[in-house]
Design an enzyme around this catalytic site. Sequence first.
Site, PDB file in Angstrom:
ATOM      1  N   ASN A 131       0.721  -1.345   0.036  1.00 65.94           N
ATOM      2  CA  ASN A 131      -0.171   0.127  -0.106  1.00 65.94           C
ATOM      3  C   ASN A 131       0.822   1.235  -0.036  1.00 65.94           C
ATOM      4  OD1 ASN A 131      -2.822   1.024   0.219  1.00 65.94           O
ATOM      5  ND2 ASN A 131      -1.951   2.130   2.043  1.00 65.94           N
ATOM      6  N   ASN A 175      -1.550   1.081   7.122  1.00 65.89           N
ATOM      7  CA  ASN A 175      -1.753   1.899   5.918  1.00 65.89           C
ATOM      8  C   ASN A 175      -0.528   2.720   5.997  1.00 65.89           C
ATOM      9  OD1 ASN A 175      -3.092   3.656   3.862  1.00 65.89           O
ATOM     10  ND2 ASN A 175      -4.984   3.765   5.126  1.00 65.89           N
ATOM     11  N   ASP A 219      -4.547   7.922   6.874  1.00 72.23           N
ATOM     12  CA  ASP A 219      -3.948   7.166   5.846  1.00 72.23           C
ATOM     13  C   ASP A 219      -2.424   7.405   6.023  1.00 72.23           C
ATOM     14  OD1 ASP A 219      -3.546   6.346   3.230  1.00 72.23           O
ATOM     15  OD2 ASP A 219      -5.378   7.068   2.595  1.00 72.23           O
TER      16      ASP A 219
END
Length: 299
Positions: A131, A175, A219
Site C-alpha cells: 500500500n 496503512n 492514511d
Amino acid sequence: MNKIVANLTLIFSLLVNTSFSQEKPESLFTSSVLTPVKSFTSGIEGPGVDKNGVLYAVNFSKEGTIGMVTPDGSASLFIELPAGSIGNGIRFNKKGDMFIADYTKHNILKVNMKTKAISVYAHEPGMAQPNDIAIDDNGRLYASDPDWKARTGKIWTIDKNGNVNLLETGMSTTNGIEVSPDNRTLYVTHARQVLAYNLSKGKISNKRILYEFADFGMDGMRCDVEGNLYVTRPGKGTVVKLSPQGTVIREITLIGKKPSNIAFGGKDGRTVYVTMQDQGNIESFRADLPGREWRMSTR
C-alpha cells in the site's frame, strides 16, 4: 534648518519602521488548491518529490499512470505503468530512483528517472497489496500491507537487493508508514492508532501505541526534520501534526475532506503536498520545518 532636517529624518524613520512592522509574516498551515479538481482520479495517492523538486502522484487522468506536477501546479503524464499495474505509495532513494507500490501485481516497481524504464524491484505473492512505502537513509524500503476484506494487515521490508522479508503480521488494516529522521523508529497506522517500533538494521521491536484517535481514520504520513509526524485524516479533512512523544501539536484544516497521503517538497522542503481523493487533486500548505525525506534526498 537643522531642526527641519531632524524632523524630516524622524518622520522618514517612523514611516520605514511602520512599513516593516506591517509586513505580513509567511502564512503557515493554510491549505490552498494546487492542481485543478478532477485532474487525477479518486485513486490519487503517492505523493513523492524528486531531488529536483518535481512532485509525482499516482493515477493522473486515469488509473495505472503516474502524473508529474510542477511547482506552479501544472500537471501532466509522466509514465504509464505496465498493463494491470496500479500504483499507490511513491518514494525516492538518494540516487534519485523512484519506487512505486504496485498493489494489484504485488510488486514494488523501480523507475529510472532518466530513461523512464520500469522494472520489478521486488515481487511478493504473500502480500495482499503493498500500500504505502517508506525508505530509510540506507535505502531499505518498508511497506504496509492491508487486506481490506479480511481487515488484517502486515508490514514488510525490502532490502537494497529487492529481497522481501516479513516484519509483522496479525495486525488490523495497516496503512501509512514512515521512518524517523534518526532511522531509529518506524511508524505505522492501523485502525485508529499510530504505532511506533524501535528500528535497527531493518528489524523492529518494542511495539507501542504513539497516539490513538477517538474518531475518523488515518492514511498516509510523513516526518519533518525534527521527527514531528504529519498524519492525513480522511473523512475529517485534516492533517494532524504529532510530536515524536505523541502529543497533538496542531490540526490543519484542508479544503477537501478525503486526504490520502502527504509529502514535503518545494525549494526549501517546507511546502507540504496533500493528495485529495474526493477532489481528485492536490492541495498544498507551508510548514515551519522541512521534511525529513526531502532533506535526505537533497544532501
